[in-house]
Motif scaffolding. Structure first.
Motif, PDB file in Angstrom:
ATOM      1  N   GLY A 170       0.825  -1.196   0.000  1.00 25.67           N
ATOM      2  CA  GLY A 170       0.000   0.000   0.000  1.00 25.67           C
ATOM      3  C   GLY A 170       0.861   1.248   0.000  1.00 25.67           C
ATOM      4  N   ILE A 171       0.195   2.386  -0.168  1.00 29.49           N
ATOM      5  CA  ILE A 171       0.879   3.680  -0.169  1.00 29.49           C
ATOM      6  C   ILE A 171       0.150   4.624   0.775  1.00 29.49           C
ATOM      7  N   ILE A 172       0.913   5.383   1.535  1.00 28.17           N
ATOM      8  CA  ILE A 172       0.369   6.459   2.359  1.00 28.17           C
ATOM      9  C   ILE A 172       0.699   7.763   1.655  1.00 28.17           C
ATOM     10  N   ILE A 173      -0.332   8.476   1.217  1.00 26.33           N
ATOM     11  CA  ILE A 173      -0.125   9.750   0.527  1.00 26.33           C
ATOM     12  C   ILE A 173      -0.403  10.867   1.513  1.00 26.33           C
ATOM     13  N   ASP A 174       0.629  11.671   1.783  1.00 25.66           N
ATOM     14  CA  ASP A 174       0.545  12.736   2.785  1.00 25.66           C
ATOM     15  C   ASP A 174       0.333  14.068   2.076  1.00 25.66           C
ATOM     16  N   GLY A 175      -0.843  14.650   2.245  1.00 24.61           N
ATOM     17  CA  GLY A 175      -1.209  15.836   1.500  1.00 24.61           C
ATOM     18  C   GLY A 175      -0.690  17.135   2.069  1.00 24.61           C
ATOM     19  N   GLN A 176      -0.884  18.173   1.315  1.00 23.34           N
ATOM     20  CA  GLN A 176      -0.445  19.529   1.689  1.00 23.34           C
ATOM     21  C   GLN A 176      -1.000  19.931   3.049  1.00 23.34           C
ATOM     22  N   GLY A 177      -0.138  20.573   3.846  1.00 24.25           N
ATOM     23  CA  GLY A 177      -0.593  21.100   5.123  1.00 24.25           C
ATOM     24  C   GLY A 177      -0.540  20.134   6.268  1.00 24.25           C
ATOM     25  N   ALA A 178      -0.096  18.893   6.013  1.00 27.75           N
ATOM     26  CA  ALA A 178       0.014  17.927   7.099  1.00 27.75           C
ATOM     27  C   ALA A 178       1.137  18.343   8.050  1.00 27.75           C
ATOM     28  N   GLY A 179       1.169  17.749   9.218  1.00 33.79           N
ATOM     29  CA  GLY A 179       2.250  18.029  10.162  1.00 33.79           C
ATOM     30  C   GLY A 179       1.753  18.710  11.415  1.00 33.79           C
ATOM     31  N   THR A 180       2.618  18.722  12.429  1.00 33.35           N
ATOM     32  CA  THR A 180       2.235  19.239  13.740  1.00 33.35           C
ATOM     33  C   THR A 180       2.373  20.750  13.863  1.00 33.35           C
ATOM     34  N   GLY A 181       2.888  21.412  12.873  1.00 30.29           N
ATOM     35  CA  GLY A 181       3.056  22.861  12.959  1.00 30.29           C
ATOM     36  C   GLY A 181       4.499  23.287  13.080  1.00 30.29           C
ATOM     37  N   ALA A 182       5.427  22.319  13.059  1.00 29.81           N
ATOM     38  CA  ALA A 182       6.838  22.659  13.188  1.00 29.81           C
ATOM     39  C   ALA A 182       7.527  22.847  11.845  1.00 29.81           C
ATOM     40  N   ALA A 183       6.855  22.552  10.759  1.00 28.17           N
ATOM     41  CA  ALA A 183       7.466  22.650   9.438  1.00 28.17           C
ATOM     42  C   ALA A 183       7.604  24.108   9.011  1.00 28.17           C
ATOM     43  N   PRO A 184       8.597  24.405   8.155  1.00 25.71           N
ATOM     44  CA  PRO A 184       8.709  25.769   7.618  1.00 25.71           C
ATOM     45  C   PRO A 184       7.419  26.160   6.908  1.00 25.71           C
ATOM     46  N   SER A 185       6.843  27.276   7.282  1.00 29.30           N
ATOM     47  CA  SER A 185       5.532  27.657   6.757  1.00 29.30           C
ATOM     48  C   SER A 185       5.561  27.855   5.246  1.00 29.30           C
ATOM     49  N   VAL A 186       6.694  28.359   4.716  1.00 30.92           N
ATOM     50  CA  VAL A 186       6.770  28.599   3.270  1.00 30.92           C
ATOM     51  C   VAL A 186       6.649  27.293   2.492  1.00 30.92           C
ATOM     52  N   VAL A 187       7.151  26.191   3.071  1.00 28.85           N
ATOM     53  CA  VAL A 187       7.046  24.884   2.433  1.00 28.85           C
ATOM     54  C   VAL A 187       5.683  24.273   2.717  1.00 28.85           C
ATOM     55  N   ARG A 188       5.298  24.320   3.986  1.00 31.78           N
ATOM     56  CA  ARG A 188       4.019  23.713   4.375  1.00 31.78           C
ATOM     57  C   ARG A 188       2.850  24.282   3.582  1.00 31.78           C
ATOM     58  N   ASP A 189       2.873  25.579   3.329  1.00 36.47           N
ATOM     59  CA  ASP A 189       1.725  26.248   2.715  1.00 36.47           C
ATOM     60  C   ASP A 189       1.799  26.342   1.194  1.00 36.47           C
ATOM     61  N   ASN A 190       2.961  26.080   0.610  1.00 37.40           N
ATOM     62  CA  ASN A 190       3.111  26.331  -0.825  1.00 37.40           C
ATOM     63  C   ASN A 190       3.626  25.154  -1.639  1.00 37.40           C
ATOM     64  N   VAL A 191       4.022  24.083  -0.987  1.00 38.67           N
ATOM     65  CA  VAL A 191       4.535  22.916  -1.691  1.00 38.67           C
ATOM     66  C   VAL A 191       3.628  21.727  -1.382  1.00 38.67           C
ATOM     67  N   GLY A 192       3.376  20.946  -2.386  1.00 37.87           N
ATOM     68  CA  GLY A 192       2.522  19.779  -2.187  1.00 37.87           C
ATOM     69  C   GLY A 192       1.104  20.027  -2.661  1.00 37.87           C
ATOM     70  N   LEU A 193       0.399  18.935  -2.908  1.00 30.78           N
ATOM     71  CA  LEU A 193      -0.968  18.994  -3.405  1.00 30.78           C
ATOM     72  C   LEU A 193      -1.961  18.697  -2.287  1.00 30.78           C
ATOM     73  N   PRO A 194      -3.164  19.264  -2.384  1.00 33.14           N
ATOM     74  CA  PRO A 194      -4.226  18.858  -1.453  1.00 33.14           C
ATOM     75  C   PRO A 194      -4.475  17.357  -1.576  1.00 33.14           C
ATOM     76  N   ILE A 195      -4.735  16.710  -0.474  1.00 27.20           N
ATOM     77  CA  ILE A 195      -4.852  15.254  -0.466  1.00 27.20           C
ATOM     78  C   ILE A 195      -5.983  14.766  -1.365  1.00 27.20           C
ATOM     79  N   GLU A 196      -7.068  15.555  -1.477  1.00 26.79           N
ATOM     80  CA  GLU A 196      -8.198  15.101  -2.280  1.00 26.79           C
ATOM     81  C   GLU A 196      -7.821  14.949  -3.755  1.00 26.79           C
ATOM     82  N   LEU A 197      -6.979  15.852  -4.275  1.00 29.50           N
ATOM     83  CA  LEU A 197      -6.522  15.744  -5.660  1.00 29.50           C
ATOM     84  C   LEU A 197      -5.576  14.560  -5.829  1.00 29.50           C
ATOM     85  N   ALA A 198      -4.691  14.383  -4.864  1.00 28.16           N
ATOM     86  CA  ALA A 198      -3.704  13.302  -4.957  1.00 28.16           C
ATOM     87  C   ALA A 198      -4.368  11.936  -4.907  1.00 28.16           C
ATOM     88  N   VAL A 199      -5.316  11.765  -4.001  1.00 27.96           N
ATOM     89  CA  VAL A 199      -5.983  10.469  -3.878  1.00 27.96           C
ATOM     90  C   VAL A 199      -6.771  10.139  -5.138  1.00 27.96           C
TER      91      VAL A 199
END
Length: 434
Positions: A264-293
């Motif tokens: 199986g695959i775990i697809i981790d969508g945009q905005g995931a994480g506990t809040g410690a990630a760099p905001s510029v990456v968290r908010d601007n890189v990656g796709l929303p999970i609904e599109l990816a799934v």
């Protein structure tokens, strides 16, 4: 007073066993006060609060602008007074039928060190008692977590603290290639949080930054990934998942992961994480999970590799309705991380990486702590969250006319898009509301 050996140094600590007041939110936040209050209600009662999630109102998130047709016909706002149907089956099997789930819910991979010990144990024990799965995250395994059965061991790029004994624990192994909080960056636990107990668990010096490189040192091609998948299968006898961030080519990645023999695959969508990630990456890189799934499911079906292969959706999953929609778009299971932390008391101050957490969830571990999260409280809240979440899922399934949660997977026809542009609807394969 609860005994938690690595956290006790002979000094009485204040045991935190209640929620803090939710601070005023001065900037836009996905985890709004309403979403936090909804999760807290589930965590306090273990009972469903809503049939259809009212927190999506006014949201610009794509998933919130997808609506079940049934809601438009029967917009029941509250679950109060409604009884869960005994005829709704929420059990499922994943990983080609090798793992049975009481409800297809995965408590996301959060490491010991990023979380402060008590939350790690609470999550793992809650998974055992409710029949879901719990990822342990990177960085070795807390000794109390290692005693639990429903855990998934992570094989990440730095291999902190891993050995064959640990890999053979639990139900499965997950190879972490990427994460939704920071696609393409790898992991980083600041040295200020690498105290003695984390040093022993991760096998690195005290005070040293625990940095996971973006690539695995032995995985540079899809063939290399295949070798790791089969080596881990042979060494552990367990199913192997691959965790990736949701990026533009995730559909091709999913097909490659399936073709290389993963379960199986775990697809981790945009905005995931506990809040410690760099905001510029968290908010601007990656796709929303609904599109990816949606794209991954479509590709796997087109290539004839969908049957038995598990797709787990992660990233800003905040309610049972989110879960139901993601399953309708093609997920077999969903993963929650932040929602589980909110159930334990997180108030979203986004200071996880600094070692200070007012809710004592992601704080720096101290030998003589002044405050300590109650293990009993944390575990009970997560268990109740899962039970309340399951209750809401059953009510949704009942209104959709489905008797089994597995019947929901891939049922895009049950959804309509509200104000979504045509290219977005084409990716999701859903109709516009007429």
């Amino acid at each position: 007073m609860e005994q938690f050996p690595e956290r006790m140094g002979g000094k009485e600590a204040i045991i935190v066993d209640r929620y803090l007041n939710i601070p005023r939110q001065s900037s836009p936040e996905f985890w709004t006060v309403n979403r936090i209050e909804h999760i807290r209600k589930l965590a306090a009662t273990g009972r469903p609060a809503f049939v259809w999630d009212p927190c999506k109102s006014g949201s610009k998130r794509i998933l919130d602008r997808l609506v079940f047709r049934r809601e438009l016909e029967d917009p029941v706002p509250s679950a109060e007074g409604l009884e869960e149907s005994d005829g709704i089956e929420v059990e499922s099997e994943i990983a080609h039928g090798r793992i049975r789930m009481a409800v297809p819910l995965y408590l996301g991979d959060m490491s010991f060190g990023a979380l402060s010990g008590v939350p790690n144990v609470a999550l793992a024990r809650a998974a055992d008692s409710t029949g879901v799965l719990c990822g342990v995250g990177e960085g070795g395994v807390h000794p109390e977590v290692a005693k639990c059965k429903r855990i998934v061991i992570q094989w990440a790029s730095a291999r902190f603290g891993l050995n064959l004994h640990l890999l053979r624990l639990g139900e499965a192994v997950v190879i972490k290639i990427g994460q939704g909080a920071k696609p393409g960056i790898g992991g980083h636990l600041p040295g200020t949080k690498v105290v003695e107990t984390i040093s022993r668990t991760r096998r690195i010096p005290v005070g040293t930054d625990a940095i996971s490189p973006a690539p695995h040192h032995d995985i540079y091609s899809i063939e290399d990934l295949e070798q790791r998948i089969w080596a881990l299968k042979e060494a552990t006898g367990k199913p192997v998942f691959v965790k990736v961030a949701a990026t533009n080519y995730v559909a091709y990645v999913a097909a490659g992961v399936a073709r290389m023999g993963a379960d199986g695959i775990i697809i981790d969508g945009q905005g995931a994480g506990t809040g410690a990630a760099p905001s510029v990456v968290r908010d601007n890189v990656g796709l929303p999970i609904e599109l990816a799934v949606a794209t991954a499911d479509a590709m796997l079906r087109r290539e004839g590799m969908r049957n038995g292969f598990t797709v787990i959706a992660a990233g800003r999953v905040s309610s049972a309705e989110d879960m139901a929609k993601l399953m309708a778009l093609g997920a077999d299971c969903v993963s929650i991380g932040t929602a589980a932390l909110i159930a334990m008391g997180c108030v979203m101050v986004h200071k996880c990486h600094l070692g200070f957490c007012p809710a004592v969830i992601t704080n720096r571990i101290e030998e003589n702590p002044k405050k300590l999260l109650s293990l009993e409280f944390a575990q009970r809240c997560v268990e109740n969250l899962i039970r309340g979440w399951t209750g809401e899922l059953k009510l949704i399934l009942e209104r959709l006319g489905l008797s089994k949660v597995t019947e929901l997977v891939g049922r895009r026809d049950l959804l309509v898009g509200l104000g979504l542009e045509e290219p977005t609807r084409r990716v999701l394969v859903v109709e516009a509301l007429q």
